[in-house]
Scaffold this active site. Structure first.
Site, short mmCIF file in Angstrom:
data_model
loop_
_atom_site.label_atom_id
_atom_site.label_comp_id
_atom_site.label_asym_id
_atom_site.label_seq_id
_atom_site.Cartn_x
_atom_site.Cartn_y
_atom_site.Cartn_z
N THR A 238 23.21 80.40 15.86
CA THR A 238 22.24 80.95 16.80
C THR A 238 22.34 82.47 16.93
OG1 THR A 238 23.79 80.53 18.59
CG2 THR A 238 22.11 78.86 18.19
N LYS B 102 28.99 90.14 20.54
CA LYS B 102 29.54 88.81 20.25
C LYS B 102 30.46 88.34 21.38
CE LYS B 102 29.47 88.14 15.25
NZ LYS B 102 30.29 87.89 14.06
N GLU C 293 37.14 80.37 17.92
CA GLU C 293 36.30 81.50 18.32
C GLU C 293 35.92 82.38 17.13
OE1 GLU C 293 34.69 83.30 20.38
OE2 GLU C 293 34.96 82.38 22.33
N ASP C 294 34.78 83.06 17.25
CA ASP C 294 34.38 84.01 16.21
C ASP C 294 34.23 85.43 16.74
OD1 ASP C 294 31.97 83.67 17.70
OD2 ASP C 294 30.79 84.23 15.93
N ASP D 176 33.96 77.57 20.96
CA ASP D 176 32.82 78.43 21.27
C ASP D 176 31.62 77.82 20.54
OD1 ASP D 176 31.38 80.71 22.18
OD2 ASP D 176 31.63 81.62 20.20
N LEU D 177 30.42 78.24 20.89
CA LEU D 177 29.21 77.66 20.31
C LEU D 177 28.59 78.55 19.22
CD1 LEU D 177 27.10 75.37 20.35
CD2 LEU D 177 25.95 76.59 22.21
N ASP D 178 28.09 79.71 19.66
CA ASP D 178 27.39 80.60 18.73
C ASP D 178 28.34 81.13 17.67
OD1 ASP D 178 25.30 80.17 20.42
OD2 ASP D 178 25.35 82.14 21.36
N LYS E 65 33.87 86.21 29.06
CA LYS E 65 34.97 86.56 28.17
C LYS E 65 34.98 88.08 28.02
CE LYS E 65 33.87 82.37 25.53
NZ LYS E 65 33.32 81.83 24.28
N SER F 257 31.56 78.04 26.19
CA SER F 257 30.58 79.03 25.73
C SER F 257 30.03 79.84 26.89
CB SER F 257 29.43 78.32 25.01
OG SER F 257 28.35 79.20 24.77
N ALA F 258 29.73 81.11 26.62
CA ALA F 258 29.11 81.98 27.61
C ALA F 258 27.62 81.70 27.74
CB ALA F 258 29.33 83.44 27.25
#
Length: 220
Positions: free
Chosen positions: A18, A46, A170-171, A10-12, A146, A115-116
């Site tokens: 971000t 999130k 993932e977070d 995942d990104l954020d 997701k 990522s979304a």
């Protein structure tokens, strides 16, 4: 024994910081609409798509605008967010992320972004992370958010591996659920109260190594 051959990130909140820019943009929108949007409220957003996030925010404010108004609100929020991330640089890569990505690649593990975010390429380019990925699946390439597993399944397909050969980082609770639905193992970055369904929990990628990954997430 199923070997790990790929990592999907995942990104954020996993690779870059971000989340604060999303929160500030949503908070600004809520203020313009006449209600408060707290950091605790923001936890519900999130890993959730933009329009689903807007629906949650509007629910908090007890507002029910028509569809065209909602589209305008989402666009306004996104413009504020894009303005913020356009100023990002490599200093906003989270601790341990670059080191672990480099280690994955040096050990022959393939890497993908899952990522979304529809602004993922802007963030990757501004932070210099783009070259670290063999596949990039973002919100412009998916139709389901997701916890639907689509983004991770597309990542595995593009890398050429089965879900069982992939590990997700993932977070967000929705992301953990998406990984499980995809049939992938998952490393949660954060607390057990929301990420308890992850196969392994860490506080940041500083705690991660390929050796630990292969040792602790082996499936017979």
């Amino acid at each position: 024994m199923t070997l790990i051959k790929a990592c999907i990130f995942d990104l954020d909140g996993v690779l870059v910081n971000t989340a604060k820019y999303h929160y500030l943009a949503w908070k600004r929108l809520a203020a313009e609409l006449g209600f408060e949007f707290t950091e605790q409220d923001n936890e519900q957003l999130k890993g959730v798509s933009r329009m689903a996030s807007l629906d949650i925010l509007l629910g908090i404010g007890k507002l029910n605008p028509d569809e065209s108004t909602k589209q305008e609100m989402a666009e306004r929020k996104n413009n504020w967010y894009v303005e913020s991330i356009s100023k990002m640089d490599p200093s906003e890569i989270l601790p341990g992320a670059l080191e672990f990505l480099n280690e994955c690649r040096s050990h022959g593990l393939k890497t993908a972004l899952g990522s979304a975010s529809k602004n993922a390429m802007t963030i990757l380019n501004n932070t210099g992370l783009t070259p670290y990925f063999d596949a990039i699946i973002d919100g412009t390439r998916t139709s389901s958010a997701k916890p639907d597993p689509e983004v991770f399944l597309l990542g595995a397909e593009e890398l050429g591996f089965s879900p069982a050969e992939c590990v997700v980082f993932e977070d967000a609770e929705a992301g953990i659920e998406a990984a499980r639905r995809a049939g992938m193992r998952c490393v949660g970055i954060g607390g057990a109260e929301t990420l308890g369904k992850a196969d392994l929990l860490i506080s940041s990628l500083e705690e991660m190594s390929v050796d630990r990954l292969l040792r602790e997430l082996v499936v017979s």
